[in-house]
Enzyme design. Sequence first.
Site, PDB file in Angstrom:
ATOM      1  N   ASP A  83      -0.605   4.450   0.471  1.00 41.44           N
ATOM      2  CA  ASP A  83      -1.192   5.507   1.280  1.00 41.44           C
ATOM      3  C   ASP A  83      -0.418   5.614   2.594  1.00 41.44           C
ATOM      4  OD1 ASP A  83      -2.462   2.882   1.645  1.00 41.44           O
ATOM      5  OD2 ASP A  83      -3.671   3.835   3.192  1.00 41.44           O
ATOM      6  N   HIS A  85       3.909   5.971  11.754  1.00 40.78           N
ATOM      7  CA  HIS A  85       2.794   6.810  12.212  1.00 40.78           C
ATOM      8  C   HIS A  85       3.257   7.910  13.165  1.00 40.78           C
ATOM      9  CE1 HIS A  85      -0.879   4.125  11.101  1.00 40.78           C
ATOM     10  NE2 HIS A  85       0.170   3.805  10.349  1.00 40.78           N
ATOM     11  N   GLU A 133       4.858  -5.719   4.789  1.00 43.46           N
ATOM     12  CA  GLU A 133       4.709  -4.690   5.814  1.00 43.46           C
ATOM     13  C   GLU A 133       5.936  -4.705   6.734  1.00 43.46           C
ATOM     14  OE1 GLU A 133       2.311  -2.476   6.358  1.00 43.46           O
ATOM     15  OE2 GLU A 133       0.467  -3.187   5.424  1.00 43.46           O
ATOM     16  N   GLU A 167      -5.198   1.314   2.859  1.00 41.72           N
ATOM     17  CA  GLU A 167      -4.869   0.324   3.887  1.00 41.72           C
ATOM     18  C   GLU A 167      -4.975   0.916   5.284  1.00 41.72           C
ATOM     19  OE1 GLU A 167      -2.429  -2.064   6.673  1.00 41.72           O
ATOM     20  OE2 GLU A 167      -2.189   0.034   6.087  1.00 41.72           O
ATOM     21  N   GLU A 168      -4.693   2.211   5.388  1.00 41.79           N
ATOM     22  CA  GLU A 168      -4.660   2.856   6.694  1.00 41.79           C
ATOM     23  C   GLU A 168      -6.028   3.271   7.218  1.00 41.79           C
ATOM     24  OE1 GLU A 168      -2.073   2.837   8.381  1.00 41.79           O
ATOM     25  OE2 GLU A 168      -0.275   3.033   7.143  1.00 41.79           O
ATOM     26  N   HIS A 202       0.859  -1.199   0.000  1.00 41.26           N
ATOM     27  CA  HIS A 202       0.000   0.000   0.000  1.00 41.26           C
ATOM     28  C   HIS A 202       0.881   1.230   0.000  1.00 41.26           C
ATOM     29  CE1 HIS A 202       0.464   1.457   4.215  1.00 41.26           C
ATOM     30  NE2 HIS A 202       0.592   0.179   4.540  1.00 41.26           N
ATOM     31  N   ASP A 227       6.452   2.350   6.510  1.00 38.28           N
ATOM     32  CA  ASP A 227       5.072   1.855   6.385  1.00 38.28           C
ATOM     33  C   ASP A 227       4.405   2.435   5.149  1.00 38.28           C
ATOM     34  OD1 ASP A 227       2.618   0.720   6.957  1.00 38.28           O
ATOM     35  OD2 ASP A 227       2.127   2.098   8.567  1.00 38.28           O
TER      36      ASP A 227
END
Length: 439
Positions: free
Chosen positions: A115, A406, A204, A180-181, A113, A146
Amino acid sequence: MPSDTPLPLSLPAETVTAITNAVEAGFADQTDFLARFVAIPSERFQEAPAQDFIADALRTRGYSVDDWTIDLKDLEPLPGFGPIMGDFSRARSVVGSHRPAEVKGRSLILQGHLDVVPPGPAEMWTHPPYDPKVVDGWMYGRGAGDMKAGTVAALFALDALRAAGFAPAATVHFQSVIEEESTGLGALSVLQRGYRADAAVLPEPTDFFINRAQVGALWFRLRVRGKPVHVSVAGDGSNAIMAGYDMIRALQGLEAEWNDRAAADPVYGDVPHPLNFNAGKIAGGDWASSVPAWCDIDCRMGVLPGQDLAQAKAEIEACVSGAARDHPFLSNSPPEVVWNGFQAEGYVLGEDVDPALAVMQHAYGTVFDGAVLEESKMTALTDTRFYGLYYGIPAFCIGPRAQNIHGFDERVELASVRELTKVLALFIAGWCGLSPLRD
């Protein structure tokens, strides 16, 4: 290939050497590619330039590229669907496919992913979040860990096979998805589109652990409404922001109750506090000298594998309703709960994934001198749930070492990215088989 066909676990030593040497030779280009990828901001609803970057890379490599705009109407009836709040009209999925003339091995999905979550205040980063820097062997930048590094590792693993003179002997779909998030609808869209394989690997950032289990998650918005008055007579009104905090405290109590129950769960019973509630975003009020009339709070609550989502949602709504019933103002103006994102079940790897794990274990042991892959239980979630729960495709994650995902100063260890690329290349060779590359 029939499921009882022996897996090609062992490769000739000269083939292993050729593949791993190809990864080493291409790693400077891979690092540059990753830096250019990380430099493209790809926050929610702004993913198009990053998808263009990946689609161009796939076309340049000669893959058959499917690039389409996602239609929510196609996804709404499907299990795992989560509602979208925002402009989804430009959302796209991109798949590059390798299809051999003669299929000899097992097919594979490689999914990443692109995003990323918002970086927060840029001045709180050591380096600007979209100006990737390499310091002491770590690349810094939002999305570096990520999970853009893992996505790039999968792409360059395929490059290494080609550089070594081989192509996968089965179909490989390289899937670049969004959402995905927040909902997982990018992964759901490729499945709705019809993409299938004998296994799916999502690189991941797991620090080379295999995720044996993951929790699910529910997103919701609390809409709290108050009574606005001038601050000089604040006692005559009702402060929606302060009332919102009362609702947060009630939901923290529900979080504690659910974690008490989790102690008896057969999968997560040995994991301290596996379920996390988060009040992640708050907005409210219109004027510093007016008692605020409104407050919206975006929340996330974890759920256990096997936990019924409808029942979990009902418990959340009952918690909010009960807290409002005893509230001096909200008893007559109860908050609204709006379900606005993840409606995601937890997922536990089943026995059907074991053949793919055996090949991955062999690849990992080859790269890391016989070391054994370890498993972990996540208190977060990934897109693997769509493949394993709803479409019968064995799916798992394995990826590089990353820190501060994050958070501020997100970073990925480049040495782990290089070794991951080798592991993935050898896994593809073992799972799909190899054919000599034709001139």
